[in-house]
Design a protein around this motif. Structure first.
Motif, PDB file in Angstrom:
ATOM      1  N   GLU B  15       0.508   9.892  -6.871  1.00  0.00           N
ATOM      2  CA  GLU B  15      -0.474   9.098  -5.332  1.00  0.00           C
ATOM      3  C   GLU B  15       0.018   8.109  -4.968  1.00  0.00           C
ATOM      4  OE1 GLU B  15      -4.197  11.150  -5.061  1.00  0.00           O
ATOM      5  OE2 GLU B  15      -3.487  12.522  -4.032  1.00  0.00           O
ATOM      6  N   ALA B  16      -0.462   7.008  -6.030  1.00  0.00           N
ATOM      7  CA  ALA B  16      -0.264   5.803  -5.698  1.00  0.00           C
ATOM      8  C   ALA B  16       0.898   5.171  -5.481  1.00  0.00           C
ATOM      9  CB  ALA B  16      -1.692   4.569  -6.894  1.00  0.00           C
ATOM     10  N   GLU B  17       2.232   5.726  -6.260  1.00  0.00           N
ATOM     11  CA  GLU B  17       3.797   5.329  -6.580  1.00  0.00           C
ATOM     12  C   GLU B  17       4.012   5.958  -4.937  1.00  0.00           C
ATOM     13  OE1 GLU B  17       4.817   3.456  -8.664  1.00  0.00           O
ATOM     14  OE2 GLU B  17       6.693   3.381  -7.526  1.00  0.00           O
ATOM     15  N   LEU B  18       3.700   6.800  -4.503  1.00  0.00           N
ATOM     16  CA  LEU B  18       3.877   7.265  -3.547  1.00  0.00           C
ATOM     17  C   LEU B  18       3.666   6.534  -1.992  1.00  0.00           C
ATOM     18  CD1 LEU B  18       4.161  11.087  -2.598  1.00  0.00           C
ATOM     19  CD2 LEU B  18       3.643   9.506  -0.470  1.00  0.00           C
ATOM     20  N   LEU B  19       1.954   6.181  -2.144  1.00  0.00           N
ATOM     21  CA  LEU B  19       2.256   5.437  -0.517  1.00  0.00           C
ATOM     22  C   LEU B  19       2.636   3.798  -0.863  1.00  0.00           C
ATOM     23  CD1 LEU B  19      -1.902   6.390  -1.262  1.00  0.00           C
ATOM     24  CD2 LEU B  19      -0.186   6.686   0.656  1.00  0.00           C
ATOM     25  N   LYS B  20       2.769   3.600  -2.665  1.00  0.00           N
ATOM     26  CA  LYS B  20       3.514   1.896  -2.752  1.00  0.00           C
ATOM     27  C   LYS B  20       4.756   2.259  -1.855  1.00  0.00           C
ATOM     28  CE  LYS B  20       5.544  -0.437  -5.584  1.00  0.00           C
ATOM     29  NZ  LYS B  20       5.731  -0.800  -7.405  1.00  0.00           N
ATOM     30  N   GLN B  21       5.436   3.760  -2.058  1.00  0.00           N
ATOM     31  CA  GLN B  21       7.107   3.263  -1.391  1.00  0.00           C
ATOM     32  C   GLN B  21       6.661   3.319  -0.117  1.00  0.00           C
ATOM     33  OE1 GLN B  21       9.867   3.560  -3.152  1.00  0.00           O
ATOM     34  NE2 GLN B  21       9.143   3.106  -5.241  1.00  0.00           N
ATOM     35  N   VAL B  22       5.895   4.221   0.850  1.00  0.00           N
ATOM     36  CA  VAL B  22       6.004   4.592   2.302  1.00  0.00           C
ATOM     37  C   VAL B  22       5.152   2.628   2.564  1.00  0.00           C
ATOM     38  CG1 VAL B  22       4.587   5.135   3.810  1.00  0.00           C
ATOM     39  CG2 VAL B  22       4.817   6.730   1.973  1.00  0.00           C
ATOM     40  N   ARG B  23       4.579   2.367   1.365  1.00  0.00           N
ATOM     41  CA  ARG B  23       4.269   0.925   2.069  1.00  0.00           C
ATOM     42  C   ARG B  23       5.787  -0.426   2.188  1.00  0.00           C
ATOM     43  NH1 ARG B  23      -0.164  -0.004  -1.057  1.00  0.00           N
ATOM     44  NH2 ARG B  23       1.795  -0.060  -2.718  1.00  0.00           N
ATOM     45  N   VAL B  24       6.439  -0.235   1.446  1.00  0.00           N
ATOM     46  CA  VAL B  24       7.876  -0.844   1.116  1.00  0.00           C
ATOM     47  C   VAL B  24       8.699  -0.329   2.031  1.00  0.00           C
ATOM     48  CG1 VAL B  24       9.174  -1.172  -0.421  1.00  0.00           C
ATOM     49  CG2 VAL B  24       7.422  -1.282  -1.077  1.00  0.00           C
ATOM     50  N   GLY B 365      -0.097 -17.265  -4.751  1.00  0.00           N
ATOM     51  CA  GLY B 365      -0.334 -16.861  -5.224  1.00  0.00           C
ATOM     52  C   GLY B 365      -2.054 -16.193  -5.044  1.00  0.00           C
ATOM     53  N   ALA B 366      -2.278 -17.065  -4.052  1.00  0.00           N
ATOM     54  CA  ALA B 366      -3.492 -15.707  -3.480  1.00  0.00           C
ATOM     55  C   ALA B 366      -2.938 -14.590  -2.885  1.00  0.00           C
ATOM     56  CB  ALA B 366      -4.612 -16.148  -1.982  1.00  0.00           C
ATOM     57  N   LEU B 367      -1.565 -14.541  -2.786  1.00  0.00           N
ATOM     58  CA  LEU B 367      -1.285 -13.553  -1.995  1.00  0.00           C
ATOM     59  C   LEU B 367      -1.077 -12.651  -3.402  1.00  0.00           C
ATOM     60  CD1 LEU B 367       1.340 -14.290   0.442  1.00  0.00           C
ATOM     61  CD2 LEU B 367      -0.267 -12.902   0.849  1.00  0.00           C
ATOM     62  N   GLY B 368      -0.424 -12.549  -4.134  1.00  0.00           N
ATOM     63  CA  GLY B 368      -0.264 -12.168  -4.965  1.00  0.00           C
ATOM     64  C   GLY B 368      -1.371 -11.997  -5.902  1.00  0.00           C
ATOM     65  N   ALA B 369      -2.669 -12.021  -5.730  1.00  0.00           N
ATOM     66  CA  ALA B 369      -3.891 -12.071  -6.204  1.00  0.00           C
ATOM     67  C   ALA B 369      -4.649 -10.280  -5.537  1.00  0.00           C
ATOM     68  CB  ALA B 369      -5.088 -12.636  -6.269  1.00  0.00           C
ATOM     69  N   ALA B 370      -4.298 -10.659  -4.115  1.00  0.00           N
ATOM     70  CA  ALA B 370      -4.862  -9.624  -3.347  1.00  0.00           C
ATOM     71  C   ALA B 370      -3.548  -8.597  -3.302  1.00  0.00           C
ATOM     72  CB  ALA B 370      -4.700 -10.055  -2.286  1.00  0.00           C
ATOM     73  N   ALA B 371      -2.244  -8.855  -3.434  1.00  0.00           N
ATOM     74  CA  ALA B 371      -1.770  -7.595  -3.218  1.00  0.00           C
ATOM     75  C   ALA B 371      -1.828  -7.226  -4.615  1.00  0.00           C
ATOM     76  CB  ALA B 371      -0.030  -8.026  -3.187  1.00  0.00           C
ATOM     77  N   LEU B 372      -1.447  -7.413  -5.638  1.00  0.00           N
ATOM     78  CA  LEU B 372      -2.650  -7.672  -7.221  1.00  0.00           C
ATOM     79  C   LEU B 372      -3.697  -6.186  -7.256  1.00  0.00           C
ATOM     80  CD1 LEU B 372      -2.115  -7.261 -10.160  1.00  0.00           C
ATOM     81  CD2 LEU B 372      -4.095  -8.883 -10.302  1.00  0.00           C
ATOM     82  N   ALA B 373      -4.634  -5.955  -6.623  1.00  0.00           N
ATOM     83  CA  ALA B 373      -5.687  -5.654  -5.692  1.00  0.00           C
ATOM     84  C   ALA B 373      -5.903  -4.407  -5.405  1.00  0.00           C
ATOM     85  CB  ALA B 373      -7.177  -6.305  -5.635  1.00  0.00           C
ATOM     86  N   LEU B 374      -4.194  -4.743  -4.243  1.00  0.00           N
ATOM     87  CA  LEU B 374      -3.665  -3.223  -3.869  1.00  0.00           C
ATOM     88  C   LEU B 374      -3.415  -2.169  -4.626  1.00  0.00           C
ATOM     89  CD1 LEU B 374      -2.798  -1.620  -0.973  1.00  0.00           C
ATOM     90  CD2 LEU B 374      -1.403  -3.532  -0.517  1.00  0.00           C
ATOM     91  N   HIS B 375      -2.645  -2.609  -5.003  1.00  0.00           N
ATOM     92  CA  HIS B 375      -1.809  -1.947  -5.825  1.00  0.00           C
ATOM     93  C   HIS B 375      -2.315  -1.444  -7.335  1.00  0.00           C
ATOM     94  CE1 HIS B 375       2.659  -3.009  -5.314  1.00  0.00           C
ATOM     95  NE2 HIS B 375       2.034  -3.685  -4.205  1.00  0.00           N
ATOM     96  N   GLN B 376      -3.870  -1.918  -7.418  1.00  0.00           N
ATOM     97  CA  GLN B 376      -3.973  -1.290  -8.396  1.00  0.00           C
ATOM     98  C   GLN B 376      -5.505  -0.203  -7.268  1.00  0.00           C
ATOM     99  OE1 GLN B 376      -4.875  -1.724 -11.824  1.00  0.00           O
ATOM    100  NE2 GLN B 376      -3.899  -3.594 -12.181  1.00  0.00           N
ATOM    101  N   TRP B 377      -5.300  -0.250  -6.406  1.00  0.00           N
ATOM    102  CA  TRP B 377      -6.158   1.295  -6.055  1.00  0.00           C
ATOM    103  C   TRP B 377      -6.103   2.311  -5.721  1.00  0.00           C
ATOM    104  CZ3 TRP B 377      -5.226   3.812  -1.169  1.00  0.00           C
ATOM    105  CH2 TRP B 377      -5.754   4.320  -0.397  1.00  0.00           C
ATOM    106  N   ARG B 378      -6.237   3.295  -5.888  1.00  0.00           N
ATOM    107  CA  ARG B 378      -6.095   4.963  -5.913  1.00  0.00           C
ATOM    108  C   ARG B 378      -6.702   5.471  -4.967  1.00  0.00           C
ATOM    109  NH1 ARG B 378      -2.957   4.573 -10.937  1.00  0.00           N
ATOM    110  NH2 ARG B 378      -1.975   2.214  -9.644  1.00  0.00           N
ATOM    111  N   PRO B 379      -6.301   6.022  -3.854  1.00  0.00           N
ATOM    112  CA  PRO B 379      -6.476   7.676  -3.440  1.00  0.00           C
ATOM    113  C   PRO B 379      -7.966   7.353  -3.493  1.00  0.00           C
ATOM    114  CG  PRO B 379      -4.655   7.600  -2.759  1.00  0.00           C
ATOM    115  CD  PRO B 379      -4.638   6.407  -3.809  1.00  0.00           C
ATOM    116  N   GLN B 380      -9.215   7.701  -3.155  1.00  0.00           N
ATOM    117  CA  GLN B 380     -10.594   8.150  -3.376  1.00  0.00           C
ATOM    118  C   GLN B 380     -10.762   9.349  -2.627  1.00  0.00           C
ATOM    119  OE1 GLN B 380     -12.684   5.391  -4.705  1.00  0.00           O
ATOM    120  NE2 GLN B 380     -10.817   4.198  -5.019  1.00  0.00           N
ATOM    121  N   ARG B 381     -11.812  10.609  -3.121  1.00  0.00           N
ATOM    122  CA  ARG B 381     -11.480  11.978  -2.688  1.00  0.00           C
ATOM    123  C   ARG B 381     -13.082  12.212  -3.266  1.00  0.00           C
ATOM    124  NH1 ARG B 381      -6.392  12.661  -3.846  1.00  0.00           N
ATOM    125  NH2 ARG B 381      -5.630  12.532  -1.710  1.00  0.00           N
TER     126      ARG B 381
END
Lengths: 381, 381
Positions: B15-24, B365-381
């Motif tokens: 799911e995370a990879e799929l969302l990443k592809q949509v983002r990219v 660097g701050a952008l990368g750190a924020a993007a890192l947090a985004l990329h670690q995020w998983r849909p919660q339900r």
DNA sequence: CTGATATATTTTGATTTCAAATTAAACCCA
DNA sequence: TGGGTTTAATTTGAAATCAAAATATATCAG
């Protein structure tokens, strides 16, 4: 490219990984395998049953100890296949073979002369492979070749090597396949040496180490986080062109390779320095230097220590960049053991990193090439 | 460690990879997604339907062109979450936030003084995060922090940094989590910069590149074969301690970092060299140097060219070792553009490798750190 | 000897993913 | 207008894998 059916492909990969674990751990139970492969025991059981039925595995006698139901231990029963490995560079060509448990079976050595043509070298490769194959009834299932210089493993082409005249775009894979009718895998020889260390040498079980190959040239094979670095043109690790600090900014390769040490020794002999090294010009080999060092010859020792200081610098730079667990020296210099390693450690001045020599000897690269072919092999049915 | 149920874990990763592809890729069809993820279209359909039902994706209006049934294009509908990124080193602290499509939202800058205590710096980090969060109703779903020096991302601990007194084993992750109640991810700041380049900068789509961060210190972030190198103690890339060739074997960091250039400028001013740089001692900043270079000041130019020569040497060594597609400079030096890059290229003398400057600016660097947090995020339900 | 305990393996049923066939929705061209 | 073509999406049945329960086979304590 033909469409690969993913499920079948994955199943084959799991089978190969399972066989690899059996090879690495010797006798092992289904449960232990399920842990190593990160699959559930029932799935591991299904795989084991199939490999058992098809004759790739065998059940060995159980070893009973401790509480609980004793495991039915599994071992390799790979039907006596072999894999041949070749490794060559400017001066020497080595070939060997391994069986399914990666045990070395036979060794062949050929000398390459500076005057040899490409065709002559190809002939020597083929002769060495035939020599390794002769007189053993077990079928050869694959050939690996450690190629010096730039290689294209995907297409089986040896692209370029500066120390062999005319060595350019040699279709080595296709040629050997045509002669021996088995799959042929090409890889740069420092990377073969690195794989040898990973699978059967000082790098077993490590995810981060550097193998420093010092022979005619100098190159580094890097395992980083469990992956072998290749770079985007298969050119990674070419540190022979690094500039050394201090005297004259020479290239690392021109300062501290085996050939460079030989040249320095000849210059010193020519200028009349006292030494036990043979004085007949042109016939000096690196073995002479190794023997002289072991006999305590002052000139030889000082040459080695000069080179070791330079290598120590390179080790320091590599450690800063990669943060590896270990640095493994391979090649004739490594045979000197502590006489070489001690000054390297002193010059490198790094801690938390083990600096050792390969224990696999001069067939290191050939072993890695053979093991590469073995690791590429998949059960056929 | 709690036992992770493998199947659920894998589903979340897909799911995370799929969302990443949509983002990219922006708007994308199910079939295209199945190709990118190497899964079969029917499986992609199942995933998309679930993400659609749970509100993470939305169907956009169809764009019709060419033959065949037009795709139902998908886009991100991530409910307006944000991710905060912080990045700091000896002198500066930057914070920013990104939304689900990695668009930067807001920027905060704090100055760190040499006299600041650890507690004061932690206070500035927290103030910067609060500043970025304020006045935006969208919930913050994660925080990433680019930490200088040695970091343990697994345990969320900043282990050591030589330029902040007393900075040792700071439990930064736990502390920020306690305050802001969202997941916190720590990473070394050069690696954050490298991830920023990979995901939104000059490294997009590349599998092999090196990001050279030149600020207070010098470090390299290495993407090799699509993986970010960390080393076995999270210490990889510390090339600031490399020994430069030629004058005095100084450390790279002591010769060519922004701080080193500033110090050299002050020495030159002190010795009375003619320049447009401000002469009031102690207040010189790197921005002054950048402006002087752009204004054509001879001293400033020569300082930059001296540093560029040294960087060119480092680039040459890195290219020989890694064989990357690109070298990306980040930090204030990179803002000079060709005035810096041209002499670097000349000194590096490598071809087949692009040498460029980051276009992401100082919030890299701050952008990368924020993007890192985004990329670690998983849909919660 | 007997039951408790421990560990290995197998069985059973559910979930995920695949492969292949089918259906859907457009365009093209006579 | 209406079949042929093309690409997208869905349906259907099978294969792979998991999770959990059941079974097998040993040791150990009393």
């Amino acid at each position: 490219m033909t469409r690969i059916k993913k499920k079948h492909h994955l199943v084959a990969a799991v089978e190969a990984e399972l066989l690899k674990q059996v090879r690495v751990h010797g006798r092992i139970s289904r449960v232990e395998l399920s842990r190593k492969l990160q699959i559930v025991p029932s799935t591991a059981g299904i795989y084991v049953d199939r490999l058992l039925r098809d004759g790739f595995l065998a059940e060995s006698r159980r070893m009973e100890r401790g509480a609980g139901r004793p495991p039915k231990l599994l071992e390799l029963n790979a039907g006596g296949g072999r894999f041949v490995g070749v490794d060559f560079e400017a001066r020497n060509l080595m070939a060997t073979a391994v069986d399914f448990s990666e045990k070395p079976l036979r060794q062949v050595h050929e000398v390459i002369r500076a005057a040899d043509s490409v065709e002559q070298i190809l002939g020597k490769i083929e002769r060495a492979i035939a020599g390794v194959m002769a007189g053993d009834p077990r079928p050869v299932l694959g050939i690996g070749v450690g190629v010096p210089g730039l290689v294209d493993p995907q297409h089986g082409v040896a692209v370029h090597y500066e120390f062999i005249k005319g060595w350019r775009d040699v279709p080595l894979g296709a040629r050997l396949n045509k002669i021996f009718h088995v799959p042929v895998f090409l890889e740069n020889n420092i990377r073969c040496m690195t794989l040898a260390e990973l699978w059967l040498g000082a790098g077993r079980g490590l995810r981060d180490f550097v193998c420093l190959g010092v022979r005619s040239g100098i190159a580094a094979g890097v395992m980083a986080n469990g992956h072998l670095l290749r770079g985007c043109h298969n050119r990674a690790g070419e540190i022979g062109h690094w500039r050394c600090p201090s005297p004259g900014d020479a290239r690392l390769e021109q300062t501290a390779s085996a050939l460079a040490i030989l040249a320095a020794a000849q210059r010193a002999i020519g200028s009349g320095r006292k030494t036990s090294l043979p004085k007949s010009k042109g016939e000096l080999t690196f073995d002479d230097i190794v023997q002289a060092v072991q006999a305590g010859d002052a000139l030889a020792r000082s040459l080695i220590e000069d080179a070791a200081r330079v290598h120590g610098w390179a080790v320091g730079e590599l450690v800063a960049l990669f943060d590896p667990q270990k640095i493994i020296f391979a090649g004739p210099l490594a045979e000197l053991g502590e006489a070489f390693l001690a000054p390297v450690r002193k010059a490198a001045a790094v801690d938390g990193v083990e600096i050792t020599a390969s224990t696999l000897g001069r067939y290191n690269g050939a072993l890695g090439a053979a093991a590469l072919a073995l690791h590429q092999w998949r059960p056929q049915r």
